[in-house]
Write a protein that holds these residues in place. Structure first.
Motif, PDB file in Angstrom:
ATOM      1  N   PHE A 122       0.865  -1.191   0.000  1.00 11.76           N
ATOM      2  CA  PHE A 122       0.000   0.000   0.000  1.00 11.76           C
ATOM      3  C   PHE A 122       0.895   1.232   0.000  1.00 11.76           C
ATOM      4  O   PHE A 122       1.674   1.421   0.935  1.00 11.76           O
ATOM      5  CB  PHE A 122      -0.847  -0.070   1.275  1.00 11.76           C
ATOM      6  N   THR A 125       2.129   7.064   1.714  1.00  9.02           N
ATOM      7  CA  THR A 125       3.075   8.033   2.270  1.00  9.02           C
ATOM      8  C   THR A 125       4.100   8.489   1.239  1.00  9.02           C
ATOM      9  O   THR A 125       4.522   7.724   0.375  1.00  9.02           O
ATOM     10  CB  THR A 125       3.793   7.382   3.474  1.00  9.02           C
ATOM     11  N   GLY A 130       2.863  12.674   5.070  1.00 12.39           N
ATOM     12  CA  GLY A 130       2.740  11.523   5.971  1.00 12.39           C
ATOM     13  C   GLY A 130       1.387  11.590   6.655  1.00 12.39           C
ATOM     14  O   GLY A 130       0.388  11.101   6.131  1.00 12.39           O
ATOM     15  N   SER A 131       1.361  12.278   7.829  1.00 18.26           N
ATOM     16  CA  SER A 131       0.089  12.454   8.535  1.00 18.26           C
ATOM     17  C   SER A 131      -0.917  13.199   7.666  1.00 18.26           C
ATOM     18  O   SER A 131      -2.102  12.883   7.645  1.00 18.26           O
ATOM     19  CB  SER A 131       0.317  13.237   9.832  1.00 18.26           C
ATOM     20  N   ALA A 134      -3.619  13.829   2.512  1.00 16.64           N
ATOM     21  CA  ALA A 134      -4.302  14.458   1.367  1.00 16.64           C
ATOM     22  C   ALA A 134      -3.407  15.452   0.624  1.00 16.64           C
ATOM     23  O   ALA A 134      -3.787  15.957  -0.430  1.00 16.64           O
ATOM     24  CB  ALA A 134      -5.579  15.147   1.838  1.00 16.64           C
ATOM     25  N   LEU A 240      -7.688   1.971   5.729  1.00 13.25           N
ATOM     26  CA  LEU A 240      -7.026   2.190   7.022  1.00 13.25           C
ATOM     27  C   LEU A 240      -7.973   1.928   8.194  1.00 13.25           C
ATOM     28  O   LEU A 240      -7.542   1.448   9.237  1.00 13.25           O
ATOM     29  CB  LEU A 240      -6.440   3.609   7.087  1.00 13.25           C
ATOM     30  N   ARG A 244      -6.442  -0.510  10.876  1.00 14.84           N
ATOM     31  CA  ARG A 244      -6.192  -0.080  12.256  1.00 14.84           C
ATOM     32  C   ARG A 244      -6.759  -1.078  13.258  1.00 14.84           C
ATOM     33  O   ARG A 244      -6.239  -1.229  14.367  1.00 14.84           O
ATOM     34  CB  ARG A 244      -6.752   1.334  12.457  1.00 14.84           C
ATOM     35  N   THR A 314     -15.029   4.429  11.816  1.00 17.58           N
ATOM     36  CA  THR A 314     -13.866   5.333  11.744  1.00 17.58           C
ATOM     37  C   THR A 314     -13.399   5.723  13.149  1.00 17.58           C
ATOM     38  O   THR A 314     -12.212   5.641  13.475  1.00 17.58           O
ATOM     39  CB  THR A 314     -14.227   6.577  10.911  1.00 17.58           C
ATOM     40  N   ARG A 376     -12.590  14.591  16.026  1.00 17.76           N
ATOM     41  CA  ARG A 376     -13.391  15.084  14.888  1.00 17.76           C
ATOM     42  C   ARG A 376     -14.700  14.315  14.749  1.00 17.76           C
ATOM     43  O   ARG A 376     -15.755  14.889  14.504  1.00 17.76           O
ATOM     44  CB  ARG A 376     -12.587  14.956  13.588  1.00 17.76           C
TER      45      ARG A 376
HETATM   46  N1  COS Z   1     -13.837   6.534   5.399  1.00 17.38           N
HETATM   47  C1  COS Z   1     -14.440   7.071   4.299  1.00 17.38           C
HETATM   48  N2  COS Z   1     -14.220   8.352   3.903  1.00 17.38           N
HETATM   49  C2  COS Z   1     -13.401   9.113   4.652  1.00 17.38           C
HETATM   50  C3  COS Z   1     -12.768   8.619   5.811  1.00 17.38           C
HETATM   51  C4  COS Z   1     -13.020   7.284   6.188  1.00 17.38           C
HETATM   52  N3  COS Z   1     -12.458   6.749   7.273  1.00 17.38           N
HETATM   53  N4  COS Z   1     -12.013   9.599   6.349  1.00 17.38           N
HETATM   54  C5  COS Z   1     -12.173  10.677   5.548  1.00 17.38           C
HETATM   55  N5  COS Z   1     -13.021  10.382   4.530  1.00 17.38           N
HETATM   56  C6  COS Z   1     -13.500  11.261   3.467  1.00 17.38           C
HETATM   57  C7  COS Z   1     -14.165  12.484   4.098  1.00 17.38           C
HETATM   58  O1  COS Z   1     -15.536  12.248   4.353  1.00 17.38           O
HETATM   59  C8  COS Z   1     -13.979  13.542   3.019  1.00 17.38           C
HETATM   60  O2  COS Z   1     -14.947  13.346   2.022  1.00 17.38           O
HETATM   61  P1  COS Z   1     -15.815  14.605   1.446  1.00 17.38           P
HETATM   62  O3  COS Z   1     -14.789  15.522   0.864  1.00 17.38           O
HETATM   63  O4  COS Z   1     -16.708  13.982   0.435  1.00 17.38           O
HETATM   64  O5  COS Z   1     -16.502  15.183   2.620  1.00 17.38           O
HETATM   65  C9  COS Z   1     -12.618  13.170   2.418  1.00 17.38           C
HETATM   66  O6  COS Z   1     -12.396  11.786   2.732  1.00 17.38           O
HETATM   67  C10 COS Z   1     -11.491  13.993   2.999  1.00 17.38           C
HETATM   68  O7  COS Z   1     -11.480  13.760   4.376  1.00 17.38           O
HETATM   69  P2  COS Z   1     -10.920  14.815   5.426  1.00 17.38           P
HETATM   70  O8  COS Z   1     -11.410  16.192   5.056  1.00 17.38           O
HETATM   71  O9  COS Z   1     -11.245  14.314   6.774  1.00 17.38           O
HETATM   72  O10 COS Z   1      -9.346  14.739   5.138  1.00 17.38           O
HETATM   73  P3  COS Z   1      -8.144  15.451   5.871  1.00 17.38           P
HETATM   74  O11 COS Z   1      -7.181  15.887   4.861  1.00 17.38           O
HETATM   75  O12 COS Z   1      -8.650  16.465   6.855  1.00 17.38           O
HETATM   76  O13 COS Z   1      -7.366  14.275   6.681  1.00 17.38           O
HETATM   77  C11 COS Z   1      -6.780  12.505   8.156  1.00 17.38           C
HETATM   78  C12 COS Z   1      -7.840  13.292   7.330  1.00 17.38           C
HETATM   79  C13 COS Z   1      -5.853  13.343   8.995  1.00 17.38           C
HETATM   80  C14 COS Z   1      -7.671  11.688   9.052  1.00 17.38           C
HETATM   81  C15 COS Z   1      -5.993  11.608   7.168  1.00 17.38           C
HETATM   82  O14 COS Z   1      -5.130  12.391   6.384  1.00 17.38           O
HETATM   83  C16 COS Z   1      -5.204  10.514   7.841  1.00 17.38           C
HETATM   84  O15 COS Z   1      -5.743   9.472   8.250  1.00 17.38           O
HETATM   85  N6  COS Z   1      -3.869  10.703   7.966  1.00 17.38           N
HETATM   86  C17 COS Z   1      -2.976   9.684   8.407  1.00 17.38           C
HETATM   87  C18 COS Z   1      -2.550   8.881   7.219  1.00 17.38           C
HETATM   88  C19 COS Z   1      -1.946   7.585   7.607  1.00 17.38           C
HETATM   89  O16 COS Z   1      -2.518   6.812   8.355  1.00 17.38           O
HETATM   90  N7  COS Z   1      -0.772   7.342   7.058  1.00 17.38           N
HETATM   91  C20 COS Z   1      -0.092   6.118   7.256  1.00 17.38           C
HETATM   92  C21 COS Z   1       0.220   5.562   5.916  1.00 17.38           C
HETATM   93  S1  COS Z   1      -0.250   3.938   5.713  1.00 17.38           S
HETATM   94  S2  COS Z   1       1.108   2.909   6.676  1.00 17.38           S
END
Ligand code: COS
Length: 384
Positions: A122, A125, A130-131, A134, A240, A244, A314, A376
């Motif tokens: 997958f 990153t 990273g975090s 998007a 994820l 998780r 979530t 959130r």
């Molecule tokens: N399931 C389905 N859809 C999801 C979702 C989930 N769990 N989480 C977010 N979305 C959707 C949101 O609903 C939003 O959709 P709309 O635009 O239609 O409303 C879209 O995705 C964007 O979501 P959001 O605005 O919440 O995105 P952010 O950029 O604010 O970031 C976090 C969200 C911080 C939660 C995300 O970037 C994240 O999980 N970061 C960590 C990444 C990670 O785990 N990296 C490790 C790599 S893999 S080892």
């Protein structure tokens, strides 16, 4: 339940035995050689482990999340490197296809992932993302009936062994956030795909991580997951949510193992004329470990059941990942403390687990990201 109770109990018992008799004796060797022996990988194929979560129609065992978590807890009783062999196939390396793939994509890849013929990986990153997933910059530009991918994916678990990558890339450069991102299935032998050298890590030797470099990497248009652009970020987040929960299961399993070893040591080890288990300050550490591991296990099984019932998990997945990964960190720290000097010496294996479990608080979203997701989701619930 995907399996009847008796079949599932037999499967769990067989895995517990395999972990105990075959894997635990190999832990030190795997760590030292930084490699899981081929014979073990072959056993895992035969046991069907690569397909635990993949639907039966595509050659997997089709376990539900609760069942998968229970199997993963058993695997947590040994070094995480072993689960890593098949962990991306059952988790983040296959679930994008399972959740959002087209029928054709499922038919093409899931049977090979389920059998372990190929390893899935997958790639989300990046060096500067990273975090804030998007903000990723890898681009995917349409050219004729192909996409051309450019960018670097960083710290990609199992990339050195992978045959297939789920790659998140930006198809719409005008859209800076999540909505411009799409998910692709990129075969490892695609022209323009290169791997970086394996990283040396703090722990989890035997599990391998490297960068994936995409330079004018051409893939067919039908490699777009689900055939729809702009859905890739959501696919990644859904993957994820499930990932998780399984990591939380690993945390519980590792904690149970550390507790077992610590209890055994405390009962055997004598100081001031009696086993150190009889000293109340040692008992306090054992009790804290046991209570926290029990809470963590109850929590992850509850969240898994909710997911199986079709609830949006979530928040619960983030709670589990946050609590369970922090919990196993505390348990590992106390395990070192209970073992005293022996806890710091490699021969006893405790320091290795201490290093291994540190990763859980980082990958698939740091603890801080989990806190952010939990809050959130709470605020969203309050607004409804
Ligand atoms: N399931 C389905 N859809 C999801 C979702 C989930 N769990 N989480 C977010 N979305 C959707 C949101 O609903 C939003 O959709 P709309 O635009 O239609 O409303 C879209 O995705 C964007 O979501 P959001 O605005 O919440 O995105 P952010 O950029 O604010 O970031 C976090 C969200 C911080 C939660 C995300 O970037 C994240 O999980 N970061 C960590 C990444 C990670 O785990 N990296 C490790 C790599 S893999 S080892």
């Amino acid at each position: 339940m995907a399996l009847d109770q008796e079949t599932f109990s037999q499967l769990t018992a067989m895995i517990a035995r395999y972990v105990e008799e075959r894997l635990i004796p190999l832990e030190a060797e795997v760590s030292e050689m930084d490699r899981v022996p081929d014979a073990i990988v072959e056993d895992m194929r035969e046991l069907g482990l690569f397909g635990l979560s993949i639907p039966k129609d595509y050659g997997g065992l089709g376990l539900d999340v609760e069942e998968e978590v229970q199997i993963i807890v058993e695997f947590g009783h040994t070094s995480p490197a072993f689960r890593s062999v098949f962990g991306t196939n059952t988790g983040i390396g296959s679930q994008g296809i399972v959740i959002d793939g087209t029928q054709e994509q499922k038919r093409k890849y899931l049977p090979k992932l389920a059998s372990g013929e190929i390893i899935g990986s997958f790639a989300l990153t990046e060096p500067d993302s990273g975090s804030d997933a998007a903000s990723l910059r890898t681009s995917a530009r349409m050219d004729g009936n192909e996409y051309v991918l450019n960018g670097t994916k960083r710290f990609i678990t199992n990339a050195p062994n992978a045959g297939l990558f789920t790659v998140m890339a930006r198809t719409d450069p005008e859209k800076k956030g999540a909505s411009g991102i799409s998910a692709f299935l990129v075969e490892a032998d695609s022209r323009g795909l290169k791997l970086g050298p394996p990283y040396e890590k703090m722990g989890q030797q035997g599990a391998h991580v490297c960068d994936v470099i995409l330079e004018d990497c051409r893939i067919p248009a039908d490699a777009l997951i689900g055939g729809v652009e702009g859905q890739g970020f959501k696919t990644a987040m859904k993957v994820l949510d499930r990932g998780r929960l399984t990591i939380s299961g690993m945390c519980v399993g590792n904690a149970e193992r550390l507790i077992r070893d610590s209890l055994h040591y405390a009962v055997e080890r004598k100081q001031f004329g009696k086993p150190i288990a009889e000293f109340q300050l040692v008992q306090a550490m054992l009790a804290d470990c046991e209570a926290e591991a029990y809470a963590a296990k109850s929590m992850v099984l509850d969240a898994a059941r909710r997911k199986d019932a079709g609830e949006n998990v979530t928040k619960h997945a983030a709670i589990c990942k946050y609590y369970c990964s922090e919990m196993v960190g505390r348990v590992a720290d106390r395990a070192v403390q209970i073992h005293g000097g022996a806890g710091y010496i490699a021969d006893y294996g405790i320091e290795r687990f201490y290093r291994d479990v540190r990763l859980y608080r980082l990958y698939e979203g740091t603890s801080q990201i989990q806190q952010l997701i939990i809050a959130r989701e709470m605020i969203k619930e309050a607004a409804r």
